[in-house]
Design a protein around this motif. Structure first.
Motif, PDB file in Angstrom:
ATOM      1  N   VAL A  97       0.857  -1.182   0.000  1.00 44.00           N
ATOM      2  CA  VAL A  97       0.000   0.000   0.000  1.00 44.00           C
ATOM      3  C   VAL A  97       0.893   1.231   0.000  1.00 44.00           C
ATOM      4  O   VAL A  97       1.628   1.500   0.949  1.00 44.00           O
ATOM      5  CB  VAL A  97      -0.928   0.021   1.232  1.00 44.00           C
ATOM      6  CG1 VAL A  97      -1.845   1.245   1.169  1.00 44.00           C
ATOM      7  CG2 VAL A  97      -1.746  -1.266   1.318  1.00 44.00           C
ATOM      8  N   ASP A  98       0.829   1.982  -1.088  1.00 41.14           N
ATOM      9  CA  ASP A  98       1.552   3.246  -1.235  1.00 41.14           C
ATOM     10  C   ASP A  98       0.675   4.376  -0.695  1.00 41.14           C
ATOM     11  O   ASP A  98      -0.516   4.199  -0.435  1.00 41.14           O
ATOM     12  CB  ASP A  98       1.865   3.464  -2.720  1.00 41.14           C
ATOM     13  CG  ASP A  98       2.907   4.551  -2.969  1.00 41.14           C
ATOM     14  OD1 ASP A  98       3.454   5.116  -1.991  1.00 41.14           O
ATOM     15  OD2 ASP A  98       3.167   4.836  -4.154  1.00 41.14           O
ATOM     16  N   ASP A  99       1.275   5.543  -0.533  1.00 43.53           N
ATOM     17  CA  ASP A  99       0.555   6.726  -0.073  1.00 43.53           C
ATOM     18  C   ASP A  99      -0.008   7.461  -1.288  1.00 43.53           C
ATOM     19  O   ASP A  99       0.752   8.001  -2.101  1.00 43.53           O
ATOM     20  CB  ASP A  99       1.501   7.632   0.706  1.00 43.53           C
ATOM     21  CG  ASP A  99       0.801   8.821   1.337  1.00 43.53           C
ATOM     22  OD1 ASP A  99      -0.435   8.928   1.211  1.00 43.53           O
ATOM     23  OD2 ASP A  99       1.486   9.658   1.947  1.00 43.53           O
ATOM     24  N   SER A 100      -1.331   7.502  -1.412  1.00 42.48           N
ATOM     25  CA  SER A 100      -1.940   8.137  -2.581  1.00 42.48           C
ATOM     26  C   SER A 100      -1.668   9.632  -2.644  1.00 42.48           C
ATOM     27  O   SER A 100      -1.729  10.228  -3.726  1.00 42.48           O
ATOM     28  CB  SER A 100      -3.457   7.889  -2.581  1.00 42.48           C
ATOM     29  OG  SER A 100      -4.059   8.462  -1.424  1.00 42.48           O
TER      30      SER A 100
ATOM     31  N   ALA B 214       1.723   3.921   8.741  1.00 43.90           N
ATOM     32  CA  ALA B 214       2.765   4.408   7.839  1.00 43.90           C
ATOM     33  C   ALA B 214       2.641   5.896   7.539  1.00 43.90           C
ATOM     34  O   ALA B 214       3.550   6.486   6.956  1.00 43.90           O
ATOM     35  CB  ALA B 214       2.757   3.602   6.540  1.00 43.90           C
ATOM     36  N   GLY B 215       1.519   6.509   7.924  1.00 44.83           N
ATOM     37  CA  GLY B 215       1.329   7.933   7.701  1.00 44.83           C
ATOM     38  C   GLY B 215       1.666   8.800   8.894  1.00 44.83           C
ATOM     39  O   GLY B 215       1.416  10.013   8.864  1.00 44.83           O
ATOM     40  N   ILE B 216       2.244   8.237   9.943  1.00 44.86           N
ATOM     41  CA  ILE B 216       2.561   9.031  11.141  1.00 44.86           C
ATOM     42  C   ILE B 216       3.514  10.169  10.815  1.00 44.86           C
ATOM     43  O   ILE B 216       3.354  11.291  11.296  1.00 44.86           O
ATOM     44  CB  ILE B 216       3.169   8.136  12.247  1.00 44.86           C
ATOM     45  CG1 ILE B 216       2.125   7.178  12.797  1.00 44.86           C
ATOM     46  CG2 ILE B 216       3.736   8.986  13.384  1.00 44.86           C
ATOM     47  CD1 ILE B 216       2.682   6.227  13.847  1.00 44.86           C
ATOM     48  N   THR B 217       4.535   9.882  10.029  1.00 46.02           N
ATOM     49  CA  THR B 217       5.563  10.885   9.753  1.00 46.02           C
ATOM     50  C   THR B 217       5.409  11.440   8.345  1.00 46.02           C
ATOM     51  O   THR B 217       4.587  10.993   7.555  1.00 46.02           O
ATOM     52  CB  THR B 217       6.976  10.287   9.891  1.00 46.02           C
ATOM     53  OG1 THR B 217       7.261   9.474   8.740  1.00 46.02           O
ATOM     54  CG2 THR B 217       7.117   9.463  11.159  1.00 46.02           C
ATOM     55  N   ASN B 218       6.250  12.424   8.065  1.00 39.81           N
ATOM     56  CA  ASN B 218       6.310  13.004   6.726  1.00 39.81           C
ATOM     57  C   ASN B 218       7.453  12.407   5.911  1.00 39.81           C
ATOM     58  O   ASN B 218       7.988  13.055   5.010  1.00 39.81           O
ATOM     59  CB  ASN B 218       6.470  14.521   6.822  1.00 39.81           C
ATOM     60  CG  ASN B 218       5.273  15.171   7.473  1.00 39.81           C
ATOM     61  OD1 ASN B 218       4.130  14.831   7.183  1.00 39.81           O
ATOM     62  ND2 ASN B 218       5.515  16.108   8.388  1.00 39.81           N
ATOM     63  N   ALA B 219       7.835  11.183   6.236  1.00 45.49           N
ATOM     64  CA  ALA B 219       8.912  10.523   5.509  1.00 45.49           C
ATOM     65  C   ALA B 219       8.626  10.530   4.007  1.00 45.49           C
ATOM     66  O   ALA B 219       7.486  10.340   3.580  1.00 45.49           O
ATOM     67  CB  ALA B 219       9.069   9.083   5.993  1.00 45.49           C
ATOM     68  N   ARG B 220       9.665  10.723   3.227  1.00 50.84           N
ATOM     69  CA  ARG B 220       9.489  10.708   1.774  1.00 50.84           C
ATOM     70  C   ARG B 220       9.035   9.338   1.285  1.00 50.84           C
ATOM     71  O   ARG B 220       8.177   9.225   0.404  1.00 50.84           O
ATOM     72  CB  ARG B 220      10.800  11.101   1.092  1.00 50.84           C
ATOM     73  CG  ARG B 220      10.721  11.076  -0.433  1.00 50.84           C
ATOM     74  CD  ARG B 220      12.029  11.462  -1.069  1.00 50.84           C
ATOM     75  NE  ARG B 220      11.914  11.458  -2.537  1.00 50.84           N
ATOM     76  CZ  ARG B 220      12.938  11.656  -3.361  1.00 50.84           C
ATOM     77  NH1 ARG B 220      14.143  11.905  -2.875  1.00 50.84           N
ATOM     78  NH2 ARG B 220      12.752  11.628  -4.671  1.00 50.84           N
ATOM     79  N   TYR B 221       9.622   8.294   1.875  1.00 48.24           N
ATOM     80  CA  TYR B 221       9.331   6.933   1.441  1.00 48.24           C
ATOM     81  C   TYR B 221       8.496   6.235   2.509  1.00 48.24           C
ATOM     82  O   TYR B 221       8.939   6.062   3.646  1.00 48.24           O
ATOM     83  CB  TYR B 221      10.626   6.170   1.182  1.00 48.24           C
ATOM     84  CG  TYR B 221      11.456   6.784   0.083  1.00 48.24           C
ATOM     85  CD1 TYR B 221      11.049   6.714  -1.249  1.00 48.24           C
ATOM     86  CD2 TYR B 221      12.638   7.471   0.375  1.00 48.24           C
ATOM     87  CE1 TYR B 221      11.798   7.288  -2.262  1.00 48.24           C
ATOM     88  CE2 TYR B 221      13.394   8.048  -0.638  1.00 48.24           C
ATOM     89  CZ  TYR B 221      12.969   7.951  -1.949  1.00 48.24           C
ATOM     90  OH  TYR B 221      13.716   8.533  -2.955  1.00 48.24           O
ATOM     91  N   LYS B 222       7.293   5.806   2.115  1.00 48.55           N
ATOM     92  CA  LYS B 222       6.368   5.136   3.030  1.00 48.55           C
ATOM     93  C   LYS B 222       5.743   3.951   2.315  1.00 48.55           C
ATOM     94  O   LYS B 222       5.398   4.041   1.129  1.00 48.55           O
ATOM     95  CB  LYS B 222       5.265   6.092   3.493  1.00 48.55           C
ATOM     96  CG  LYS B 222       5.758   7.301   4.264  1.00 48.55           C
ATOM     97  CD  LYS B 222       4.614   8.149   4.798  1.00 48.55           C
ATOM     98  CE  LYS B 222       3.963   9.009   3.732  1.00 48.55           C
ATOM     99  NZ  LYS B 222       4.796  10.164   3.374  1.00 48.55           N
ATOM    100  N   SER B 223       5.581   2.859   3.035  1.00 53.54           N
ATOM    101  CA  SER B 223       4.904   1.705   2.455  1.00 53.54           C
ATOM    102  C   SER B 223       4.358   0.825   3.561  1.00 53.54           C
ATOM    103  O   SER B 223       4.938   0.736   4.656  1.00 53.54           O
ATOM    104  CB  SER B 223       5.861   0.886   1.583  1.00 53.54           C
ATOM    105  OG  SER B 223       5.142  -0.073   0.819  1.00 53.54           O
TER     106      SER B 223
END
Length: 310
Positions: A208-211, A263-272
């Motif tokens: 699941v990627d971040d839309s 996975a959306g807790i942070t503003n990391a560039r790469y999330k999965s």
């Protein structure tokens, strides 16, 4: 709209649960395995290699669960920070054991390249009961926000707060199981007083990627690595996986922050978010753990290789 399902044994069809129904549900939950034996013993073995931090505790009388994270012993502020979480849904076994396997077998190769922070079992009560929810019938993985009603989510939210704007990568390890369809989706519908709509469980690994901030090349790198370990889930007849359009082989997208996902807790560039299918006749428990660890390694390798790119 179809009529609310009468199949689930708790509550009144069409009526959301109140405290009485939650109490009945909680009383039905049985302890099947030991957080202390399965998780804490491994963490103890790793104390000579990592700094182990108790970042909170869950008081579910008569039980109390200490929550632990492991971080690089020689933390260097100039290095990128990598976050790994597992066991947000306690029943998703390879999320927990894949994170621990990564720490035991793979983490050393990144000692001079990245700062690692790993929370391998976010939901120990649910781990022991092989369940999705916490004792209050709350799904932690819809609860990652500042005012979280779930203690598991609130504790991790505070742990990761210092890295919200500095983390390079956050990968969250999950499973999709047959029990999602047989138990957890019907329970969710009953809890919320709505109809239980049948779904389809995908056979294989997917992401699941971040839309809102998609990273297709990053997701592809993980898929390519995991495909060497276990099979990738195909799209269904509608071109979907669990009701979401497939945007690339084995990849769907959710708005991670909006849904309160880990996975959306942070503003990391790469999330999965990884999703392993442990009930497949084509996968063993060892393969599932290997797939999770391979996903973490591939994610780190890609993120580190692209840290200087805009």
């Amino acid at each position: 709209m179809s009529a609310p399902s009468t199949a689930y044994p708790i509550g009144t069809p069409g009526v959301a649960w109140g405290p009485a129904e939650v109490a009945v549900w909680r009383a039905r939950q049985t302890r099947h395995r030991s957080y202390a034996d399965d998780v804490l013993t491994v963490i103890e073995r790793l104390r000579d290699r990592f700094d182990v931090r108790e970042y909170g505790a869950l008081d579910y009388a008569p039980e109390r669960y200490a929550l632990f994270a492991l971080r690089s012993r020689h933390w260097r502020d100039e290095l990128p920070t990598v976050l790994v979480t597992g066991g947000v849904h306690g029943y998703e076994t390879s999320g927990v054991h894949g994170a621990l396997q990564f720490l035991e077998r793979d983490a050393a190769r990144y000692a001079d390249r990245a700062n690692l922070l790993v929370a391998p079992c976010v939901s120990p009560w649910a781990y022991e009961r092989i369940h999705r929810w916490n004792p209050d019938a709350i799904d932690p993985n819809r609860s990652f926000r500042a005012d979280s009603p779930a203690g598991e989510a609130a504790a991790l939210w505070h742990l990761l707060a210092p890295y919200r704007d500095t983390a390079l990568l956050h990968i969250d390890l999950h499973e999709t199981t047959d029990s999602d369809e047989s138990e957890f989706r019907p329970a969710l519908a009953a809890r919320d007083g709505v109809a239980s709509e049948p779904g389809e469980i995908p056979d294989g690994f997917y992401l699941v990627d971040d839309s809102e901030h998609p990273q297709p090349a990053f997701q592809q790198a993980i898929i390519d690595a995991v495909a060497k370990v276990t099979h990738i889930a195909p799209a269904d007849a509608r071109g979907e996986i669990i009701g979401s359009p497939v945007v690339a082989p084995g990849v769907i997208q959710y708005p991670l922050k909006k849904l309160g996902l880990c996975a959306g807790i942070t503003n990391a560039r790469y999330k999965s978010t990884t999703e392993v299918y442990p009930d497949s006749p084509r996968a063993t428990p060892a393969q599932c753990n290997d797939a999770q660890a391979a996903a973490v390694c591939a994610a780190i390798e890609f993120a580190l290789a692209h840290t200087t790119q805009a």
